[in-house]
Enzyme design. Structure first.
Site, PDB file in Angstrom:
ATOM      1  N   CYS A 103       0.862  -1.182   0.000  1.00 46.11           N
ATOM      2  CA  CYS A 103       0.000   0.000   0.000  1.00 46.11           C
ATOM      3  C   CYS A 103       0.900   1.235   0.000  1.00 46.11           C
ATOM      4  O   CYS A 103       2.129   1.120   0.029  1.00 46.11           O
ATOM      5  CB  CYS A 103      -0.951   0.001   1.195  1.00 46.11           C
TER       6      CYS A 103
ATOM      7  N   CYS B 185      -3.899   6.236  -0.093  1.00 44.09           N
ATOM      8  CA  CYS B 185      -3.391   4.955  -0.567  1.00 44.09           C
ATOM      9  C   CYS B 185      -3.022   4.969  -2.049  1.00 44.09           C
ATOM     10  O   CYS B 185      -2.949   3.903  -2.676  1.00 44.09           O
ATOM     11  CB  CYS B 185      -4.411   3.853  -0.301  1.00 44.09           C
TER      12      CYS B 185
ATOM     13  N   LYS C  73     -12.431  -4.534   2.296  1.00 44.91           N
ATOM     14  CA  LYS C  73     -11.874  -3.647   3.313  1.00 44.91           C
ATOM     15  C   LYS C  73     -12.809  -2.452   3.474  1.00 44.91           C
ATOM     16  O   LYS C  73     -13.002  -1.668   2.547  1.00 44.91           O
ATOM     17  CB  LYS C  73     -10.476  -3.172   2.913  1.00 44.91           C
TER      18      LYS C  73
ATOM     19  N   ARG D 125     -11.011   8.119   3.365  1.00 43.07           N
ATOM     20  CA  ARG D 125     -10.772   7.052   2.389  1.00 43.07           C
ATOM     21  C   ARG D 125     -12.061   6.413   1.898  1.00 43.07           C
ATOM     22  O   ARG D 125     -12.054   5.298   1.378  1.00 43.07           O
ATOM     23  CB  ARG D 125      -9.844   6.003   3.006  1.00 43.07           C
TER      24      ARG D 125
ATOM     25  N   GLU E 239     -16.943  -7.393  -4.641  1.00 40.42           N
ATOM     26  CA  GLU E 239     -15.518  -7.070  -4.567  1.00 40.42           C
ATOM     27  C   GLU E 239     -14.672  -8.343  -4.484  1.00 40.42           C
ATOM     28  O   GLU E 239     -13.646  -8.468  -5.159  1.00 40.42           O
ATOM     29  CB  GLU E 239     -15.243  -6.181  -3.352  1.00 40.42           C
TER      30      GLU E 239
ATOM     31  N   LYS F  73     -11.854  -7.167   6.282  1.00 40.05           N
ATOM     32  CA  LYS F  73     -11.269  -6.289   7.296  1.00 40.05           C
ATOM     33  C   LYS F  73     -12.203  -5.112   7.522  1.00 40.05           C
ATOM     34  O   LYS F  73     -12.597  -4.460   6.551  1.00 40.05           O
ATOM     35  CB  LYS F  73      -9.897  -5.806   6.828  1.00 40.05           C
TER      36      LYS F  73
END
Length: 327
Positions: free
Chosen positions: A120, A130, A195, A217, A233, A248
């Site tokens: 990352c 990121c 995520k 983000r 995803e 996560k």
């Protein structure tokens, strides 16, 4: 009054029987230990919001990993705290930076320990995002090129597995193609496929110095309300070449872990993130919870939901408890 037709408590009355019929068992081989590595020498810096967690210079990280290895923990996840930052996160692919040096030193001292690296840019850019910013927004496709170069850099340094955590569109495909082109076709990818833009990441950002200097983000990490989107995803990442998929955070997303495991025949990782760790530590320091019991209950919940492996800052403690064979 009639007696119960079946007595479920018969299988709960003795510890030995409870162990015999236990559906989910936590094993040391389920664990991945995250560790923060940084520049300098003979350096250990405690993370205030994560008691027991430190930033380590590479030499001190190797000493700490002796404990990890001796307990039988099979893998570590390296997170880098770089010596310098810029707009493009150039230090992330610098062969002289902490992650690259930690990869090579770890493999030199512990050849059998699986080294996974975080791919990352947030901890390496001076803006904390990121990817590469363009007009205040991340340029997704330009970022893919940088991420691929970072992944190749880690592979050259000796990483056994790569864990890209950036949530850019197409990141798994770009990294997979880049690795294959440069002769690293055998390096697996553990993708941070689902995520979420979570409030549980705060202590990690203290440890990695990775908080965004502007905005947030939410344009690339997932909305915490969306479960079906997580499946989309994950499916995309699998189709692009992910070998392992991750959810996560873990604890507030057990339903997503379960849905992912039921939907795909792929290994699933769960991340017991910094905020979950910090909450348990704070409560146990107050005497409100029994740390061992609550940690093992949380870990079991990940396994019950379908996780095959768990990233957790409690890994050393869990391994000690399991090696002592305590209930």
């Amino acid at each position: 009054m009639g007696f119960p037709e079946y007595r479920m408590r018969r299988l709960r009355r003795k510890q030995g029987i409870r162990h015999m019929v236990r559906e989910n068992q936590i094993q040391v081989t389920d664990l991945i230990y995250p560790i923060f590595v940084t520049t300098g020498e003979n350096y250990e810096n405690p993370v205030p919001s994560m008691p027991g967690v430190y930033q380590y210079s590479v030499d001190m990280a190797i000493k700490h990993l002796e404990k990890v290895y001796s307990l039988g923990i099979p893998a570590v996840m390296l997170f880098g705290v770089p010596g310098y930052k810029d707009e493009r996160g150039s230090s992330a692919k610098d062969p002289n930076e902490a992650i690259q040096r930690a990869c090579s030193e770890t493999k030199k001292h512990f050849p059998d320990l699986i080294v996974i690296t975080d791919v990352c840019m947030c901890g390496f850019t001076n803006h904390g995002h990121c990817g590469i910013l363009k007009d205040g927004d991340i340029d997704n496709d330009l970022t893919l090129k940088e991420l691929t170069e970072i992944a190749i850099s880690h592979s050259k340094a000796g990483a056994d597995m790569l864990a890209p955590s950036n949530m850019m569109d197409g990141y798994v495909k770009a990294i997979r193609q880049g690795l294959d082109k440069h002769g690293y076709e055998n390096i697996p990818i553990m993708a941070y496929s689902a995520k979420f833009a979570s409030n549980f990441y705060g202590p990690f950002r203290d440890a990695a110095y990775s908080s965004p200097s502007q905005g947030d983000r939410k344009t690339y990490q997932m909305d915490s309300a969306n479960g079906k989107e997580a499946i989309r995803e994950v499916e995309l990442d699998i189709n692009e070449g992910a070998d392992i998929v991750m959810v996560k955070p873990g604890l507030s997303y057990l339903d997503v872990i379960k849905d992912v495991k039921q939907s795909f025949r792929h290994p699933v990782a769960a991340y017991n993130v910094s905020g979950e760790y910090a909450m348990i530590k704070a409560a146990t320091e107050k005497g409100w919870l029994d740390e061992k019991q609550i940690v093992m209950e949380v870990m079991t919940s990940y396994k019950r939901a379908g996780a095959d492996m768990i990233l957790t800052y409690f890994a050393i403690d869990i391994a000690r408890w399991l090696n002592n064979k305590e209930e």
